[in-house]
Design a protein around this motif. Structure first.
Motif, PDB file in Angstrom:
ATOM      1  N   SER A 108      32.679  47.120  50.292  1.00 27.22           N
ATOM      2  CA  SER A 108      32.117  46.727  49.002  1.00 27.22           C
ATOM      3  C   SER A 108      32.875  47.479  47.929  1.00 27.22           C
ATOM      4  CB  SER A 108      30.640  47.091  48.910  1.00 27.22           C
ATOM      5  OG  SER A 108      29.917  46.401  49.881  1.00 27.22           O
ATOM      6  N   VAL A 109      33.126  46.829  46.818  1.00 25.87           N
ATOM      7  CA  VAL A 109      33.838  47.476  45.727  1.00 25.87           C
ATOM      8  C   VAL A 109      32.967  47.414  44.473  1.00 25.87           C
ATOM      9  CG1 VAL A 109      35.897  47.458  44.295  1.00 25.87           C
ATOM     10  CG2 VAL A 109      36.067  46.866  46.696  1.00 25.87           C
ATOM     11  N   THR A 110      32.722  48.592  43.874  1.00 25.01           N
ATOM     12  CA  THR A 110      31.918  48.680  42.660  1.00 25.01           C
ATOM     13  C   THR A 110      32.799  49.135  41.521  1.00 25.01           C
ATOM     14  OG1 THR A 110      30.049  49.336  44.019  1.00 25.01           O
ATOM     15  CG2 THR A 110      29.849  49.694  41.659  1.00 25.01           C
ATOM     16  N   ALA A 111      32.694  48.475  40.382  1.00 24.65           N
ATOM     17  CA  ALA A 111      33.480  48.883  39.227  1.00 24.65           C
ATOM     18  C   ALA A 111      32.812  48.351  37.972  1.00 24.65           C
ATOM     19  CB  ALA A 111      34.914  48.375  39.312  1.00 24.65           C
ATOM     20  N   LYS A 112      33.256  48.880  36.853  1.00 25.65           N
ATOM     21  CA  LYS A 112      32.743  48.423  35.570  1.00 25.65           C
ATOM     22  C   LYS A 112      33.514  47.173  35.169  1.00 25.65           C
ATOM     23  CE  LYS A 112      29.862  50.679  32.831  1.00 25.65           C
ATOM     24  NZ  LYS A 112      29.220  51.963  32.659  1.00 25.65           N
ATOM     25  N   SER A 113      32.769  46.089  34.901  1.00 22.26           N
ATOM     26  CA  SER A 113      33.445  44.824  34.615  1.00 22.26           C
ATOM     27  C   SER A 113      34.040  44.829  33.212  1.00 22.26           C
ATOM     28  CB  SER A 113      32.458  43.666  34.753  1.00 22.26           C
ATOM     29  OG  SER A 113      31.444  43.793  33.789  1.00 22.26           O
ATOM     30  N   LYS A 114      34.914  43.881  32.966  1.00 21.86           N
ATOM     31  CA  LYS A 114      35.538  43.757  31.657  1.00 21.86           C
ATOM     32  C   LYS A 114      34.484  43.429  30.603  1.00 21.86           C
ATOM     33  CE  LYS A 114      40.159  42.054  32.772  1.00 21.86           C
ATOM     34  NZ  LYS A 114      41.039  40.890  32.725  1.00 21.86           N
ATOM     35  N   GLY A 115      34.549  44.078  29.444  1.00 14.49           N
ATOM     36  CA  GLY A 115      33.623  43.780  28.363  1.00 14.49           C
ATOM     37  C   GLY A 115      33.992  42.467  27.684  1.00 14.49           C
ATOM     38  N   LYS A 116      32.993  41.627  27.424  1.00 13.67           N
ATOM     39  CA  LYS A 116      33.260  40.328  26.809  1.00 13.67           C
ATOM     40  C   LYS A 116      32.787  40.294  25.361  1.00 13.67           C
ATOM     41  CE  LYS A 116      34.422  38.729  30.891  1.00 13.67           C
ATOM     42  NZ  LYS A 116      35.829  38.582  31.236  1.00 13.67           N
ATOM     43  N   GLY A 117      32.172  41.380  24.870  1.00 15.24           N
ATOM     44  CA  GLY A 117      31.683  41.395  23.494  1.00 15.24           C
ATOM     45  C   GLY A 117      30.374  40.641  23.349  1.00 15.24           C
ATOM     46  N   PHE A 118      30.035  40.280  22.127  1.00 17.89           N
ATOM     47  CA  PHE A 118      28.790  39.563  21.843  1.00 17.89           C
ATOM     48  C   PHE A 118      28.986  38.094  22.146  1.00 17.89           C
ATOM     49  CE2 PHE A 118      25.432  37.608  19.494  1.00 17.89           C
ATOM     50  CZ  PHE A 118      24.423  38.549  19.389  1.00 17.89           C
ATOM     51  N   GLN A 119      28.265  37.597  23.134  1.00 17.31           N
ATOM     52  CA  GLN A 119      28.445  36.207  23.552  1.00 17.31           C
ATOM     53  C   GLN A 119      27.157  35.426  23.416  1.00 17.31           C
ATOM     54  OE1 GLN A 119      31.260  34.789  24.283  1.00 17.31           O
ATOM     55  NE2 GLN A 119      32.433  36.688  24.133  1.00 17.31           N
ATOM     56  N   GLY A 120      27.286  34.142  23.191  1.00 14.98           N
ATOM     57  CA  GLY A 120      26.126  33.257  23.083  1.00 14.98           C
ATOM     58  C   GLY A 120      25.539  32.926  24.445  1.00 14.98           C
ATOM     59  N   VAL A 121      24.435  32.165  24.432  1.00 15.21           N
ATOM     60  CA  VAL A 121      23.730  31.906  25.689  1.00 15.21           C
ATOM     61  C   VAL A 121      24.494  30.990  26.631  1.00 15.21           C
ATOM     62  CG1 VAL A 121      21.402  32.344  24.860  1.00 15.21           C
ATOM     63  CG2 VAL A 121      22.423  30.107  24.498  1.00 15.21           C
ATOM     64  N   ASN A 170      28.134  47.735  35.594  1.00 17.98           N
ATOM     65  CA  ASN A 170      28.553  47.931  36.978  1.00 17.98           C
ATOM     66  C   ASN A 170      28.359  46.666  37.786  1.00 17.98           C
ATOM     67  OD1 ASN A 170      29.646  50.483  37.258  1.00 17.98           O
ATOM     68  ND2 ASN A 170      27.630  51.430  37.159  1.00 17.98           N
ATOM     69  N   VAL A 171      29.403  46.247  38.456  1.00 18.22           N
ATOM     70  CA  VAL A 171      29.341  45.055  39.289  1.00 18.22           C
ATOM     71  C   VAL A 171      29.842  45.434  40.676  1.00 18.22           C
ATOM     72  CG1 VAL A 171      30.208  42.714  39.620  1.00 18.22           C
ATOM     73  CG2 VAL A 171      29.743  43.526  37.329  1.00 18.22           C
ATOM     74  N   THR A 172      29.123  44.993  41.705  1.00 17.22           N
ATOM     75  CA  THR A 172      29.546  45.242  43.077  1.00 17.22           C
ATOM     76  C   THR A 172      29.920  43.927  43.738  1.00 17.22           C
ATOM     77  OG1 THR A 172      28.016  47.084  43.204  1.00 17.22           O
ATOM     78  CG2 THR A 172      28.878  46.254  45.280  1.00 17.22           C
ATOM     79  N   VAL A 173      31.075  43.912  44.369  1.00 18.70           N
ATOM     80  CA  VAL A 173      31.470  42.756  45.166  1.00 18.70           C
ATOM     81  C   VAL A 173      31.411  43.186  46.614  1.00 18.70           C
ATOM     82  CG1 VAL A 173      33.236  41.049  45.605  1.00 18.70           C
ATOM     83  CG2 VAL A 173      32.976  41.971  43.337  1.00 18.70           C
ATOM     84  N   LYS A 174      30.612  42.464  47.409  1.00 20.47           N
ATOM     85  CA  LYS A 174      30.418  42.869  48.792  1.00 20.47           C
ATOM     86  C   LYS A 174      31.323  42.084  49.735  1.00 20.47           C
ATOM     87  CE  LYS A 174      25.601  44.134  48.192  1.00 20.47           C
ATOM     88  NZ  LYS A 174      24.228  43.723  48.459  1.00 20.47           N
ATOM     89  N   ASN A 175      31.501  42.630  50.923  1.00 25.12           N
ATOM     90  CA  ASN A 175      32.181  41.943  52.028  1.00 25.12           C
ATOM     91  C   ASN A 175      33.614  41.530  51.738  1.00 25.12           C
ATOM     92  OD1 ASN A 175      30.354  42.004  54.137  1.00 25.12           O
ATOM     93  ND2 ASN A 175      29.151  40.356  53.222  1.00 25.12           N
ATOM     94  N   LEU A 176      34.364  42.391  51.073  1.00 31.59           N
ATOM     95  CA  LEU A 176      35.785  42.122  50.899  1.00 31.59           C
ATOM     96  C   LEU A 176      36.523  42.649  52.131  1.00 31.59           C
ATOM     97  CD1 LEU A 176      36.261  43.165  47.178  1.00 31.59           C
ATOM     98  CD2 LEU A 176      36.153  40.864  48.074  1.00 31.59           C
ATOM     99  N   THR A 177      37.481  41.905  52.600  1.00 33.24           N
ATOM    100  CA  THR A 177      38.234  42.315  53.787  1.00 33.24           C
ATOM    101  C   THR A 177      39.416  43.199  53.388  1.00 33.24           C
ATOM    102  OG1 THR A 177      37.717  40.139  54.642  1.00 33.24           O
ATOM    103  CG2 THR A 177      39.258  41.450  55.921  1.00 33.24           C
ATOM    104  N   VAL A 178      39.599  44.283  54.127  1.00 37.00           N
ATOM    105  CA  VAL A 178      40.778  45.121  53.898  1.00 37.00           C
ATOM    106  C   VAL A 178      41.980  44.427  54.529  1.00 37.00           C
ATOM    107  CG1 VAL A 178      41.848  47.348  54.367  1.00 37.00           C
ATOM    108  CG2 VAL A 178      39.430  47.227  53.806  1.00 37.00           C
ATOM    109  N   VAL A 179      42.996  44.168  53.715  1.00 34.90           N
ATOM    110  CA  VAL A 179      44.173  43.434  54.197  1.00 34.90           C
ATOM    111  C   VAL A 179      45.241  44.397  54.696  1.00 34.90           C
ATOM    112  CG1 VAL A 179      45.988  41.832  53.526  1.00 34.90           C
ATOM    113  CG2 VAL A 179      43.703  41.544  52.621  1.00 34.90           C
ATOM    114  N   GLN A 180      45.393  45.502  53.987  1.00 34.50           N
ATOM    115  CA  GLN A 180      46.464  46.435  54.336  1.00 34.50           C
ATOM    116  C   GLN A 180      46.104  47.810  53.788  1.00 34.50           C
ATOM    117  OE1 GLN A 180      50.245  45.090  52.899  1.00 34.50           O
ATOM    118  NE2 GLN A 180      51.384  46.663  53.941  1.00 34.50           N
ATOM    119  N   VAL A 181      46.499  48.852  54.525  1.00 35.82           N
ATOM    120  CA  VAL A 181      46.319  50.224  54.049  1.00 35.82           C
ATOM    121  C   VAL A 181      47.680  50.899  54.095  1.00 35.82           C
ATOM    122  CG1 VAL A 181      45.226  52.443  54.496  1.00 35.82           C
ATOM    123  CG2 VAL A 181      43.941  50.363  54.864  1.00 35.82           C
ATOM    124  N   ILE A 182      48.135  51.403  52.957  1.00 37.14           N
ATOM    125  CA  ILE A 182      49.423  52.107  52.912  1.00 37.14           C
ATOM    126  C   ILE A 182      49.123  53.563  52.624  1.00 37.14           C
ATOM    127  CG2 ILE A 182      51.735  52.112  51.941  1.00 37.14           C
ATOM    128  CD1 ILE A 182      51.144  49.281  50.899  1.00 37.14           C
TER     129      ILE A 182
END
Lengths: 206, 113
Positions: A108-121, A170-182
């Motif tokens: 799972s990856v948690t991060a702060k999402s991009k700010g979109k400013g004041f948006q309508g409905v 904060n947004v979490t995306v779950k169940n992402l597959t690890v493709v490669q580790v360097i």
């Protein structure tokens, strides 16, 4: 659960062994250092505090300096706690590297999402808008419609979805597959996208 | 961006012939049928190239039994076994989409050296 802290580098795609192109996000994760270990006896819960991203000493205030000195590590920009950290040989001051993860792991990856400013409905809550420009309503295409009738309830209910600040949460995306580790360059590639802009701090947990 | 290049460097092909739009290529494609693998060839004119790094692709057009066939190949795909450059020609466009509307004879004229 175990995890690591990192920084989003950007996206690219790589080919797997069958020649299929996989879109992936590159994250520079670690090296992290264990700065504190929370115990049931002392703190009431079990957790491991990790630090990531070195910063110069002149930016560190005295309390923080003492905190890092206790763990005998350099000053770090980001500190985060991970509950029930399950990894072998965790001691204070120890380095945690990206080899915590292996190819094929689900993370799972948690991060702060991009700010979109004041948006309508329409953008913020996917309202469909009023939709018509005829019958005397030429200017209500993206309006929310009624937010509370006149006789009942005669007020606006709490939590009514309206226009406002969107993103930068904060947004979490779950169940992402690890493709490669360097390991040499502390990079980890996960399949798909990850919240936030480039250089955003991310938490990767397994 | 350097770290992304570092990741891509392991998969980018370095042995590709240099080719540009208008060239005639013979692309050897690995085709997997069940558990057998064979090479299939696809020969035609490059009508466009796009992208950079791992995302680069090129489009090849040929006319097979009177039917125009176009295939888009990811340049660095491991399924491409080999790229042979058969002919090169000078063209004045980067995308040769107008070849779709021309007759075979006109195409020969357009793409001749």
């Amino acid at each position: 659960m175990s995890g690591i802290l990192g920084k989003k580098v950007g996206m690219t795609s790589i080919f797997d062994e069958n020649g299929v192109s996989i879109p992936c996000t590159v994250i520079e994760a670690g090296p992290c250092f264990v700065t504190q270990i929370r115990t049931k006896e002392k703190d009431g819960y079990e957790a491991v505090q990790l630090g990531f991203d070195e910063k110069p000493d002149r930016l560190v205030n005295k309390p923080a300096k003492g905190h890092f000195a206790k763990a005998n590590v350099k000053a770090l920009r980001l500190l985060r706690e991970f509950r029930d950290f399950k990894a072998a040989g965790i001691t204070i001051g120890k380095e945690v590297k990206v080899d915590l993860f292996a190819k094929g792991d689900k993370v799972s990856v948690t991060a702060k999402s991009k700010g979109k400013g004041f948006q309508g409905v329409v953008r913020r809550h996917h309202f469909s808008g009023v939709g018509m420009t005829t019958h005397g309503q030429s200017d209500r295409v993206r309006a929310p419609g009624s937010i509370g009738s006149s006789s009942y309830p005669s007020r606006v209910f709490k939590g009514m979805r309206m226009a406002g600040r969107m993103g930068f949460r904060n947004v979490t995306v779950k169940n992402l597959t690890v493709v490669q580790v360097i390991l040499e360059s502390n990079l980890i590639l996960v399949k798909g996208s990850v919240p936030g802009a480039i250089n955003t701090y991310v938490e990767i947990t397994k | 961006m350097n770290k992304i290049k570092l990741v891509e460097a392991t998969q980018l092909k370095t042995n590709l012939p240099e080719f540009s739009t208008g060239d005639t290529l013979n692309v050897h494609v690995r085709v997997v049928e069940g558990d057998k693998e064979r090479i299939q060839q696809f020969q035609g004119v490059v009508i466009g190239k796009r992208g950079s790094g791992m995302g680069a692709t090129f489009t090849i057009r040929k006319v097979s039994d009177g039917v125009g066939v176009e295939r888009i190949f990811p340049t660095h795909s491991p399924r491409i076994a080999k790229i042979e450059k058969m002919k090169s020609s000078r063209v004045r466009r980067s995308k040769l989409y107008y070849l779709r509307d021309l007759a075979a004879r006109q195409i020969r004229q357009k793409t001749s050296l």
